[in-house]
Design a protein around this motif. Structure first.
Motif, PDB file in Angstrom:
ATOM      1  N   GLN A 184       3.665  18.480 -13.645  1.00 51.52           N
ATOM      2  CA  GLN A 184       4.742  19.039 -14.467  1.00 51.52           C
ATOM      3  C   GLN A 184       4.304  19.163 -15.921  1.00 51.52           C
ATOM      4  O   GLN A 184       4.547  20.193 -16.564  1.00 51.52           O
ATOM      5  N   LEU A 185       3.685  18.112 -16.456  1.00 50.27           N
ATOM      6  CA  LEU A 185       3.231  18.131 -17.844  1.00 50.27           C
ATOM      7  C   LEU A 185       2.174  19.205 -18.062  1.00 50.27           C
ATOM      8  O   LEU A 185       2.174  19.886 -19.096  1.00 50.27           O
ATOM      9  N   ILE A 186       1.276  19.360 -17.093  1.00 47.72           N
ATOM     10  CA  ILE A 186       0.244  20.402 -17.206  1.00 47.72           C
ATOM     11  C   ILE A 186       0.891  21.781 -17.215  1.00 47.72           C
ATOM     12  O   ILE A 186       0.501  22.662 -17.996  1.00 47.72           O
ATOM     13  N   GLY A 187       1.908  21.969 -16.353  1.00 47.43           N
ATOM     14  CA  GLY A 187       2.613  23.248 -16.312  1.00 47.43           C
ATOM     15  C   GLY A 187       3.315  23.557 -17.620  1.00 47.43           C
ATOM     16  O   GLY A 187       3.262  24.689 -18.120  1.00 47.43           O
ATOM     17  N   VAL A 188       3.970  22.553 -18.194  1.00 46.60           N
ATOM     18  CA  VAL A 188       4.654  22.731 -19.481  1.00 46.60           C
ATOM     19  C   VAL A 188       3.654  23.045 -20.587  1.00 46.60           C
ATOM     20  O   VAL A 188       3.889  23.919 -21.434  1.00 46.60           O
ATOM     21  N   ALA A 189       2.519  22.352 -20.570  1.00 49.61           N
ATOM     22  CA  ALA A 189       1.486  22.581 -21.589  1.00 49.61           C
ATOM     23  C   ALA A 189       0.944  24.006 -21.505  1.00 49.61           C
ATOM     24  O   ALA A 189       0.735  24.665 -22.534  1.00 49.61           O
ATOM     25  N   LYS A 190       0.717  24.484 -20.284  1.00 51.63           N
ATOM     26  CA  LYS A 190       0.214  25.853 -20.116  1.00 51.63           C
ATOM     27  C   LYS A 190       1.248  26.879 -20.588  1.00 51.63           C
ATOM     28  O   LYS A 190       0.891  27.872 -21.224  1.00 51.63           O
ATOM     29  N   GLN A 191       2.521  26.613 -20.274  1.00 50.79           N
ATOM     30  CA  GLN A 191       3.575  27.520 -20.705  1.00 50.79           C
ATOM     31  C   GLN A 191       3.696  27.535 -22.230  1.00 50.79           C
ATOM     32  O   GLN A 191       3.853  28.599 -22.843  1.00 50.79           O
ATOM     33  N   SER A 242       0.829  -1.211   0.000  1.00 45.45           N
ATOM     34  CA  SER A 242       0.000   0.000   0.000  1.00 45.45           C
ATOM     35  C   SER A 242       0.856   1.251   0.000  1.00 45.45           C
ATOM     36  O   SER A 242       0.572   2.217  -0.715  1.00 45.45           O
ATOM     37  N   GLU A 243       1.934   1.211   0.790  1.00 45.42           N
ATOM     38  CA  GLU A 243       2.834   2.370   0.830  1.00 45.42           C
ATOM     39  C   GLU A 243       3.511   2.590  -0.517  1.00 45.42           C
ATOM     40  O   GLU A 243       3.648   3.731  -0.971  1.00 45.42           O
ATOM     41  N   GLN A 244       3.923   1.496  -1.169  1.00 44.47           N
ATOM     42  CA  GLN A 244       4.561   1.619  -2.475  1.00 44.47           C
ATOM     43  C   GLN A 244       3.587   2.179  -3.510  1.00 44.47           C
ATOM     44  O   GLN A 244       3.961   2.994  -4.356  1.00 44.47           O
ATOM     45  N   LEU A 245       2.329   1.731  -3.441  1.00 45.14           N
ATOM     46  CA  LEU A 245       1.316   2.236  -4.364  1.00 45.14           C
ATOM     47  C   LEU A 245       1.072   3.722  -4.134  1.00 45.14           C
ATOM     48  O   LEU A 245       0.923   4.494  -5.087  1.00 45.14           O
ATOM     49  N   ARG A 246       1.009   4.133  -2.854  1.00 43.51           N
ATOM     50  CA  ARG A 246       0.821   5.560  -2.562  1.00 43.51           C
ATOM     51  C   ARG A 246       1.992   6.382  -3.086  1.00 43.51           C
ATOM     52  O   ARG A 246       1.809   7.488  -3.606  1.00 43.51           O
ATOM     53  N   LYS A 247       3.204   5.843  -2.970  1.00 35.04           N
ATOM     54  CA  LYS A 247       4.383   6.540  -3.469  1.00 35.04           C
ATOM     55  C   LYS A 247       4.318   6.701  -4.980  1.00 35.04           C
ATOM     56  O   LYS A 247       4.637   7.770  -5.526  1.00 35.04           O
ATOM     57  N   LYS A 248       3.905   5.633  -5.669  1.00 35.93           N
ATOM     58  CA  LYS A 248       3.788   5.700  -7.132  1.00 35.93           C
ATOM     59  C   LYS A 248       2.732   6.716  -7.546  1.00 35.93           C
ATOM     60  O   LYS A 248       2.902   7.452  -8.523  1.00 35.93           O
ATOM     61  N   VAL A 249       1.621   6.760  -6.787  1.00 36.11           N
ATOM     62  CA  VAL A 249       0.567   7.728  -7.094  1.00 36.11           C
ATOM     63  C   VAL A 249       1.086   9.150  -6.928  1.00 36.11           C
ATOM     64  O   VAL A 249       0.814  10.025  -7.762  1.00 36.11           O
ATOM     65  N   ARG A 250       1.862   9.388  -5.853  1.00 31.39           N
ATOM     66  CA  ARG A 250       2.438  10.734  -5.643  1.00 31.39           C
ATOM     67  C   ARG A 250       3.387  11.099  -6.777  1.00 31.39           C
ATOM     68  O   ARG A 250       3.372  12.235  -7.268  1.00 31.39           O
ATOM     69  N   GLN A 251       4.203  10.135  -7.220  1.00 23.92           N
ATOM     70  CA  GLN A 251       5.132  10.397  -8.311  1.00 23.92           C
ATOM     71  C   GLN A 251       4.392  10.697  -9.610  1.00 23.92           C
ATOM     72  O   GLN A 251       4.771  11.609 -10.360  1.00 23.92           O
ATOM     73  N   LEU A 252       3.331   9.924  -9.872  1.00 19.51           N
ATOM     74  CA  LEU A 252       2.547  10.144 -11.093  1.00 19.51           C
ATOM     75  C   LEU A 252       1.845  11.499 -11.052  1.00 19.51           C
ATOM     76  O   LEU A 252       1.774  12.205 -12.072  1.00 19.51           O
ATOM     77  N   ASN A 253       1.331  11.879  -9.891  1.00 25.04           N
ATOM     78  CA  ASN A 253       0.681  13.191  -9.751  1.00 25.04           C
ATOM     79  C   ASN A 253       1.679  14.318  -9.977  1.00 25.04           C
ATOM     80  O   ASN A 253       1.357  15.338 -10.604  1.00 25.04           O
TER      81      ASN A 253
END
Length: 232
Positions: free
Chosen positions: A83-90, A67-78
């Motif tokens: 980052q991608l949203i920020g680049v797209a807006k820029q 569960s902890e590993q899954l939460r970590k992966k979710v945080r990394q994906l978020n």
């Protein structure tokens, strides 16, 4: 089969050889679990009993660790998604700036007006420090020796240059203006009209691997509008 007494012998029950089981290598266990991903689904009692050493929490259950590993992966994906949203807006902002700039240049009635539009838009809306338009003809034209120096060194294979200039080049192109990194655009269908130079105070802002799509469009608009205004 009978023994000496003549009575049938009972089958001998074999005890499981635990020593052989314990001799299984980690690779064999890993291979088994990878090829049998449903193992813990079918044996949930084993899953709940397994504990894994944890650097911060001591021993934790395998379920908790997963569960902890899954939460970590979710945080990394978020984080990557943000980052991608920020680049797209820029990128959208930059695209709109260049689109507006191209339209405004097409409406200009003089070279000085084009220079003013370039400075205003690129400096105020994109926070770039220096915008200089050097012409190859006219009373304020770049000297022949300086022109050849820049063209032969920076435009050997392309009509664009992105990166850092030598101190002498910065002095020739930008004078006292800031240009830790620069974008140079050679103008004219025959490469004989001038150079648009844009400087940034960030040494990593303009890099050789930059995409030229938007600047190519700006170059084409300038190549269309400037010759008439210059009397070419």
């Amino acid at each position: 089969m009978s023994d000496i007494s003549g009575q049938k012998s009972s089958p001998i029950a074999l005890e499981p050889n635990y020593d052989e089981a314990l001799d299984l290598s980690a690779e064999a266990v890993r291979a088994f679990l990878l090829h049998n991903p449903e193992f813990f689904v079918n044996n949930p009692d084993i899953l709940e009993q397994l504990v894994v050493p944890h650097q911060e929490k001591g021993s934790v259950s395998l379920v908790e660790l997963q569960s902890e590993q899954l939460r970590k992966k979710v945080r990394q994906l978020n984080y990557k998604l943000n980052q991608l949203i920020g680049v797209a807006k820029q990128n959208e902002k930059i695209y709109r700036v260049y689109t507006d700039l191209n339209v405004e240049i097409l409406r200009c009635k003089s070279i000085s007006e084009i220079q003013y539009k370039l400075e205003t838009v690129l400096q105020e809306r994109l926070n770039l420090q220096s915008v200089v338009l050097h012409l190859f003809r006219g009373p304020h034209a770049l000297q022949e020796l300086q022109r050849r120096l820049i063209i032969e060194k920076r435009f050997k294979t392309s009509t664009f240059f992105f990166g850092r200039l030598s101190q002498h080049e910065k002095q020739v192109v930008f004078g006292q203006e800031t240009a830790e990194s620069a974008a140079l655009i050679l103008l004219g269908d025959n490469k004989d009209m001038g150079i648009l130079a844009v400087g940034s105070d960030d040494a990593s802002h303009f890099t050789p691997d930059m995409d030229t799509l938007l600047l190519k469009q700006l170059q084409e608009v300038l190549n269309i509008t400037m010759p008439t205004l210059l009397g070419y």
